[in-house]
Design a protein around this motif. Structure first.
Motif, mmCIF file in Angstrom:
data_model
loop_
_atom_site.group_PDB
_atom_site.id
_atom_site.type_symbol
_atom_site.label_atom_id
_atom_site.label_comp_id
_atom_site.label_asym_id
_atom_site.label_seq_id
_atom_site.Cartn_x
_atom_site.Cartn_y
_atom_site.Cartn_z
ATOM 1 N N SER A 1 0.977 -1.444 0.046
ATOM 2 C CA SER A 1 0.159 -0.028 0.036
ATOM 3 C C SER A 1 0.836 0.913 0.115
ATOM 4 N N MET A 2 1.948 0.988 0.189
ATOM 5 C CA MET A 2 3.144 2.019 0.333
ATOM 6 C C MET A 2 2.807 3.302 -1.034
ATOM 7 N N GLY A 3 2.891 2.613 -1.772
ATOM 8 C CA GLY A 3 2.864 3.504 -3.042
ATOM 9 C C GLY A 3 1.226 4.136 -3.713
ATOM 10 N N SER A 4 0.092 3.822 -2.908
ATOM 11 C CA SER A 4 -0.856 3.907 -3.165
ATOM 12 C C SER A 4 -0.833 5.482 -4.622
ATOM 13 N N VAL A 5 -0.655 6.452 -2.981
ATOM 14 C CA VAL A 5 -1.033 7.735 -3.409
ATOM 15 C C VAL A 5 1.014 8.800 -4.097
ATOM 16 N N ALA A 6 1.654 8.103 -3.554
ATOM 17 C CA ALA A 6 3.013 8.491 -3.527
ATOM 18 C C ALA A 6 3.697 8.025 -4.862
ATOM 19 N N ALA A 7 3.211 6.777 -5.063
ATOM 20 C CA ALA A 7 3.900 6.705 -7.013
ATOM 21 C C ALA A 7 3.207 7.127 -8.004
ATOM 22 N N GLU A 8 2.316 7.537 -7.381
ATOM 23 C CA GLU A 8 1.205 8.299 -8.417
ATOM 24 C C GLU A 8 1.709 9.398 -8.646
ATOM 25 N N LYS A 9 1.930 10.042 -7.810
ATOM 26 C CA LYS A 9 2.815 11.525 -7.164
ATOM 27 C C LYS A 9 3.710 11.063 -7.782
ATOM 28 N N ALA A 10 5.052 10.499 -8.175
ATOM 29 C CA ALA A 10 6.042 9.631 -8.654
ATOM 30 C C ALA A 10 5.651 9.880 -10.180
ATOM 31 N N ASP A 11 5.153 9.053 -10.662
ATOM 32 C CA ASP A 11 4.952 9.111 -11.531
ATOM 33 C C ASP A 11 4.463 10.163 -12.495
ATOM 34 N N GLY A 12 3.639 10.623 -11.636
ATOM 35 C CA GLY A 12 2.768 11.641 -12.403
ATOM 36 C C GLY A 12 1.348 11.364 -12.941
ATOM 37 N N SER A 13 1.134 9.961 -12.707
ATOM 38 C CA SER A 13 -0.473 9.919 -12.881
ATOM 39 C C SER A 13 -1.087 10.620 -12.340
ATOM 40 N N ILE A 14 -1.291 10.606 -11.178
ATOM 41 C CA ILE A 14 -2.321 11.716 -10.552
ATOM 42 C C ILE A 14 -2.457 13.030 -10.473
ATOM 43 N N GLN A 15 -1.801 13.700 -11.445
ATOM 44 C CA GLN A 15 -1.776 14.918 -12.128
ATOM 45 C C GLN A 15 -3.265 15.269 -13.146
ATOM 46 N N PHE A 16 -3.369 13.603 -13.749
ATOM 47 C CA PHE A 16 -4.155 13.761 -14.404
ATOM 48 C C PHE A 16 -5.933 13.317 -13.968
ATOM 49 N N LEU A 17 -5.859 12.896 -12.475
ATOM 50 C CA LEU A 17 -7.135 12.540 -12.155
ATOM 51 C C LEU A 17 -7.361 14.815 -11.638
ATOM 52 N N LEU A 18 -6.428 15.476 -10.932
ATOM 53 C CA LEU A 18 -6.426 16.742 -10.578
ATOM 54 C C LEU A 18 -6.660 17.858 -10.669
ATOM 55 N N VAL A 19 -6.574 16.979 -12.780
ATOM 56 C CA VAL A 19 -7.140 18.799 -14.067
ATOM 57 C C VAL A 19 -8.141 17.697 -13.568
ATOM 58 N N ARG A 20 -9.213 16.812 -13.274
ATOM 59 C CA ARG A 20 -10.284 17.393 -13.605
ATOM 60 C C ARG A 20 -10.793 17.652 -12.418
ATOM 61 N N PRO A 21 -12.337 17.568 -11.571
ATOM 62 C CA PRO A 21 -12.963 18.196 -11.751
ATOM 63 C C PRO A 21 -13.388 17.182 -10.055
ATOM 64 N N VAL A 22 -12.036 16.543 -9.816
ATOM 65 C CA VAL A 22 -12.217 15.935 -8.659
ATOM 66 C C VAL A 22 -11.455 15.637 -7.171
ATOM 67 N N GLY A 23 -11.623 16.195 -6.539
ATOM 68 C CA GLY A 23 -11.720 16.642 -4.909
ATOM 69 C C GLY A 23 -10.733 15.697 -4.199
ATOM 70 N N HIS A 24 -9.686 16.496 -3.532
ATOM 71 C CA HIS A 24 -8.441 15.644 -2.752
ATOM 72 C C HIS A 24 -9.121 14.480 -2.060
ATOM 73 N N VAL A 25 -10.393 15.105 -1.284
ATOM 74 C CA VAL A 25 -10.818 13.759 -0.484
ATOM 75 C C VAL A 25 -11.390 12.308 -1.216
ATOM 76 N N ALA A 26 -12.266 13.132 -2.839
ATOM 77 C CA ALA A 26 -12.833 11.899 -3.078
ATOM 78 C C ALA A 26 -11.850 10.743 -3.279
ATOM 79 N N ILE A 27 -10.809 11.869 -4.050
ATOM 80 C CA ILE A 27 -9.073 10.749 -3.941
ATOM 81 C C ILE A 27 -8.785 9.409 -3.013
ATOM 82 N N VAL A 28 -8.855 10.497 -2.008
ATOM 83 C CA VAL A 28 -8.443 9.456 -0.918
ATOM 84 C C VAL A 28 -9.484 8.785 -0.332
ATOM 85 N N GLY A 29 -10.580 9.111 -0.261
ATOM 86 C CA GLY A 29 -11.792 8.368 -0.005
ATOM 87 C C GLY A 29 -11.491 7.439 -1.419
ATOM 88 N N ALA A 30 -11.548 6.563 -2.020
ATOM 89 C CA ALA A 30 -12.258 6.426 -3.127
ATOM 90 C C ALA A 30 -10.584 5.243 -2.770
#
Lengths: 254, 67
Positions: A87-116
């Protein structure tokens, strides 16, 4: 509602793609089967060791209590390390490879991402622990007469809460850092500190690691102790908002 | 080992075998690995029980968008 479903579907696909679900299920099944077997074959194992070393090892009668102890101790210790690893890469790895940026440019909240991520973590843990409970329940019932199967199945709720607390802490730290290894080390540190705190009188009763003892206590018919559950909820209530707060201020470096 | 004991232990062997097959299939088709050379990873997941396949699946594979 649609966005939440899409996020959860994305997390489930990610869980399958990275083999997290597979690893967790195999580990749970392994400990569910191996714990009662190890306890059952322990006299044979010790007599074999004794024969090679020319010593006689006498142990008392093996009961379902020994199988239960093997299950809770081994599963909670090795399972914790495995859960942190997967689980250690669940957010950190997505930050490192840049994939989470594709989510954040959409109208998706940080709480929703962590909640999912928390929702899929809960689903993964539930599936794994259900499998381990069924395997452990069946093997122990078969090998050790008189095993109270129903209280044991119920007692696995504490194991579920224990692992969910660890998983939540890993995800919370993973939202704060940019490297998965840092999330792993941080979560391992909190787990070790909580284990040490568990040895301190009064304060230690609130350590969430004591949830593991509740499994044995429930099977043995002891009353429910609320302190470890309160400690687990408190730890999640502190780490998760901190993680989300830090995550919402996070800016991509490039 | 008696027949009953073998039947009891059999699910553990099956679990281990399934993990190794999954790792081997992934290993055959993969070109990029983390940490160790390709052939060393083969020995890791084939020879180390349970933890070998787990370490390979968690760390050994270099995942990209095509996985």
């Amino acid at each position: 509602m649609f966005r939440k479903h899409a996020l959860i579907r994305k997390e489930l696909m990610e869980m399958v793609r990275t083999s997290r679900l597979l690893i967790w299920i195999v580990f749970c099944a392994f400990f569910g089967i191996a714990s009662p077997l190890t306890a059952y074959f322990m006299p044979d194992i010790l007599s074999m060791v004794g024969a090679t070393e020319n010593i006689v090892i006498n142990i008392g009668t093996i009961t379902y209590g020994d199988a239960l102890e093997q299950y809770t101790k081994n599963f909670s210790q090795i399972g914790t390390i495995v859960l942190i690893l997967i689980s250690m890469g669940s957010v950190a790895a997505e930050k490192a490879d840049g994939s989470i940026q594709f989510l954040l440019v959409r109208p998706v909240g940080h709480v929703a991402i962590v909640g999912a991520k928390l929702a899929t973590l809960a689903a993964m843990l539930l599936i794994g622990i259900a499998i381990s409970a069924v395997a452990m329940g069946f093997y122990t019932w078969y090998l050790f007469p008189g095993f109270p199967v129903f209280p044991f199945v119920v007692s696995n709720i504490f194991l579920l809460l224990y692992f969910f607390t660890i998983g939540s802490v890993v995800i919370a730290i993973s939202t704060m850092v940019d490297k998965p290894i840092l999330a792993g080390v941080g979560a391992l540190g909190i787990w070790l500190l909580s284990s040490l705190a568990g040895m301190v009188r009064t304060l230690g009763d609130f350590s969430f690691v004591k949830l593991v003892d509740q499994v044995v206590q429930t099977v043995e018919g002891f009353p429910f102790e609320w302190e470890p559950t309160a400690g687990a909820l408190l730890l999640m209530c502190v780490t998760l908002p901190l993680g989300i707060m830090r995550f919402s201020r996070w800016e991509p470096t490039d | 080992m008696t027949g009953e004991s073998f039947v009891l232990v059999l699910p553990l062997l099956v679990l281990e075998l399934v993990l190794k097959i999954i790792c081997f299939r992934d290993w055959l088709h993969r070109r990029r690995f983390n940490g160790l050379p390709k052939f060393v990873w083969l020995f890791v997941f084939l020879l180390v029980t349970l933890f070998g396949p787990v370490v390979y699946l968690v760390y050994g594979r270099k995942l990209d968008g095509n996985d």
